[in-house]
Write a protein that holds these residues in place. Sequence first.
Motif, PDB file in Angstrom:
ATOM      1  N   LYS A   1       0.815  -1.210   0.000  1.00 13.69           N
ATOM      2  CA  LYS A   1       0.000   0.000   0.000  1.00 13.69           C
ATOM      3  C   LYS A   1       0.855   1.269   0.000  1.00 13.69           C
ATOM      4  CE  LYS A   1      -3.864   2.235   2.016  1.00 13.69           C
ATOM      5  NZ  LYS A   1      -5.220   2.091   2.146  1.00 13.69           N
ATOM      6  N   THR A   2       2.077   1.207   0.523  1.00 14.64           N
ATOM      7  CA  THR A   2       2.920   2.396   0.594  1.00 14.64           C
ATOM      8  C   THR A   2       3.792   2.590  -0.644  1.00 14.64           C
ATOM      9  OG1 THR A   2       4.620   1.147   1.761  1.00 14.64           O
ATOM     10  CG2 THR A   2       3.029   2.359   3.115  1.00 14.64           C
ATOM     11  N   THR A   3       3.669   1.740  -1.634  1.00 10.73           N
ATOM     12  CA  THR A   3       4.460   1.861  -2.848  1.00 10.73           C
ATOM     13  C   THR A   3       3.725   2.748  -3.849  1.00 10.73           C
ATOM     14  OG1 THR A   3       5.328  -0.371  -2.531  1.00 10.73           O
ATOM     15  CG2 THR A   3       5.577   0.604  -4.714  1.00 10.73           C
ATOM     16  N   PRO A   4       4.263   3.959  -4.141  1.00 10.44           N
ATOM     17  CA  PRO A   4       3.583   4.811  -5.128  1.00 10.44           C
ATOM     18  C   PRO A   4       3.626   4.164  -6.511  1.00 10.44           C
ATOM     19  CG  PRO A   4       5.343   6.014  -3.996  1.00 10.44           C
ATOM     20  CD  PRO A   4       5.438   4.588  -3.586  1.00 10.44           C
ATOM     21  N   ILE A   5       2.529   4.235  -7.233  1.00 11.80           N
ATOM     22  CA  ILE A   5       2.523   3.698  -8.591  1.00 11.80           C
ATOM     23  C   ILE A   5       2.522   4.817  -9.629  1.00 11.80           C
ATOM     24  CG2 ILE A   5       1.474   1.510  -7.967  1.00 11.80           C
ATOM     25  CD1 ILE A   5      -1.193   2.630  -8.968  1.00 11.80           C
ATOM     26  N   VAL A   6       2.289   6.045  -9.172  1.00 13.15           N
ATOM     27  CA  VAL A   6       2.324   7.205 -10.065  1.00 13.15           C
ATOM     28  C   VAL A   6       3.221   8.262  -9.428  1.00 13.15           C
ATOM     29  CG1 VAL A   6       0.972   9.069 -11.087  1.00 13.15           C
ATOM     30  CG2 VAL A   6      -0.014   6.778 -10.915  1.00 13.15           C
TER      31      VAL A   6
ATOM     32  N   VAL B   1      -3.550  18.456  -8.589  1.00 13.25           N
ATOM     33  CA  VAL B   1      -2.905  17.324  -7.911  1.00 13.25           C
ATOM     34  C   VAL B   1      -3.648  16.983  -6.619  1.00 13.25           C
ATOM     35  CG1 VAL B   1      -0.809  16.582  -6.692  1.00 13.25           C
ATOM     36  CG2 VAL B   1      -0.621  17.708  -8.912  1.00 13.25           C
ATOM     37  N   ILE B   2      -3.975  18.006  -5.850  1.00 17.81           N
ATOM     38  CA  ILE B   2      -4.659  17.795  -4.572  1.00 17.81           C
ATOM     39  C   ILE B   2      -6.022  17.140  -4.762  1.00 17.81           C
ATOM     40  CG2 ILE B   2      -5.780  19.045  -2.666  1.00 17.81           C
ATOM     41  CD1 ILE B   2      -3.378  21.022  -2.852  1.00 17.81           C
ATOM     42  N   SER B   3      -6.701  17.456  -5.850  1.00 16.93           N
ATOM     43  CA  SER B   3      -8.063  16.949  -6.056  1.00 16.93           C
ATOM     44  C   SER B   3      -8.116  15.568  -6.720  1.00 16.93           C
ATOM     45  CB  SER B   3      -8.866  17.953  -6.879  1.00 16.93           C
ATOM     46  OG  SER B   3      -8.365  18.012  -8.203  1.00 16.93           O
ATOM     47  N   GLN B   4      -6.974  14.935  -6.910  1.00 18.09           N
ATOM     48  CA  GLN B   4      -6.963  13.608  -7.524  1.00 18.09           C
ATOM     49  C   GLN B   4      -7.780  12.625  -6.695  1.00 18.09           C
ATOM     50  OE1 GLN B   4      -5.599  12.821 -10.585  1.00 18.09           O
ATOM     51  NE2 GLN B   4      -5.440  15.036 -10.571  1.00 18.09           N
ATOM     52  N   GLU B   5      -8.501  11.754  -7.370  1.00 19.49           N
ATOM     53  CA  GLU B   5      -9.300  10.755  -6.673  1.00 19.49           C
ATOM     54  C   GLU B   5      -8.481   9.524  -6.295  1.00 19.49           C
ATOM     55  OE1 GLU B   5     -12.941   9.901  -8.706  1.00 19.49           O
ATOM     56  OE2 GLU B   5     -13.413  12.027  -8.904  1.00 19.49           O
ATOM     57  N   LEU B   6      -7.305   9.389  -6.872  1.00 14.73           N
ATOM     58  CA  LEU B   6      -6.424   8.276  -6.538  1.00 14.73           C
ATOM     59  C   LEU B   6      -5.964   8.431  -5.090  1.00 14.73           C
ATOM     60  CD1 LEU B   6      -4.844   5.801  -7.629  1.00 14.73           C
ATOM     61  CD2 LEU B   6      -3.014   7.378  -8.250  1.00 14.73           C
ATOM     62  N   ASP B   7      -6.039   7.352  -4.340  1.00 15.01           N
ATOM     63  CA  ASP B   7      -5.600   7.355  -2.946  1.00 15.01           C
ATOM     64  C   ASP B   7      -4.169   7.874  -2.854  1.00 15.01           C
ATOM     65  OD1 ASP B   7      -4.407   6.381  -0.437  1.00 15.01           O
ATOM     66  OD2 ASP B   7      -6.310   5.323  -0.201  1.00 15.01           O
ATOM     67  N   ARG B   8      -3.903   8.756  -1.917  1.00 12.61           N
ATOM     68  CA  ARG B   8      -2.577   9.377  -1.787  1.00 12.61           C
ATOM     69  C   ARG B   8      -1.465   8.366  -1.543  1.00 12.61           C
ATOM     70  NH1 ARG B   8      -1.932  15.397  -0.588  1.00 12.61           N
ATOM     71  NH2 ARG B   8      -3.814  16.110  -1.620  1.00 12.61           N
ATOM     72  N   ASP B   9      -1.801   7.180  -1.092  1.00 12.57           N
ATOM     73  CA  ASP B   9      -0.779   6.154  -0.892  1.00 12.57           C
ATOM     74  C   ASP B   9      -0.238   5.640  -2.221  1.00 12.57           C
ATOM     75  OD1 ASP B   9      -0.950   6.247   1.869  1.00 12.57           O
ATOM     76  OD2 ASP B   9      -2.475   4.685   1.957  1.00 12.57           O
ATOM     77  N   PHE B  10      -0.913   5.921  -3.301  1.00 17.62           N
ATOM     78  CA  PHE B  10      -0.524   5.370  -4.593  1.00 17.62           C
ATOM     79  C   PHE B  10       0.102   6.388  -5.540  1.00 17.62           C
ATOM     80  CE2 PHE B  10      -3.782   2.425  -3.045  1.00 17.62           C
ATOM     81  CZ  PHE B  10      -3.039   1.275  -3.044  1.00 17.62           C
ATOM     82  N   PHE B  11       0.321   7.612  -5.066  1.00 16.23           N
ATOM     83  CA  PHE B  11       1.058   8.558  -5.898  1.00 16.23           C
ATOM     84  C   PHE B  11       1.937   9.453  -5.033  1.00 16.23           C
ATOM     85  CE2 PHE B  11      -2.605  11.316  -5.058  1.00 16.23           C
ATOM     86  CZ  PHE B  11      -2.073  12.593  -5.017  1.00 16.23           C
TER      87      PHE B  11
END
Length: 65
Positions: free
Chosen positions: A4-9, A34-44
């Motif tokens: 879960k802590t590995t950024p993918i983006v 950037v702040i409004s991204q729906e991707l969970d912050r753990d992934f970017f």
Amino acid sequence: MLKKTTPIVSIITVTLNLVENKREHFFHEMMESVISQELDRDFFEHIVIDGGSKDGTVDIITEYY
């Protein structure tokens, strides 16, 4: 499976003298995006690199970090 802590983006933003060049509004718009991204912050991750600005650009960056 990714941890879960590995950024993918990775988002990499390079700046230089935003104020002097009257481009700080572009930085604010980008940060809001950037702040409004729906991707969970753990992934970017967001990396901001400043090239040695001497006009207040670093102050603008630190408003967000």
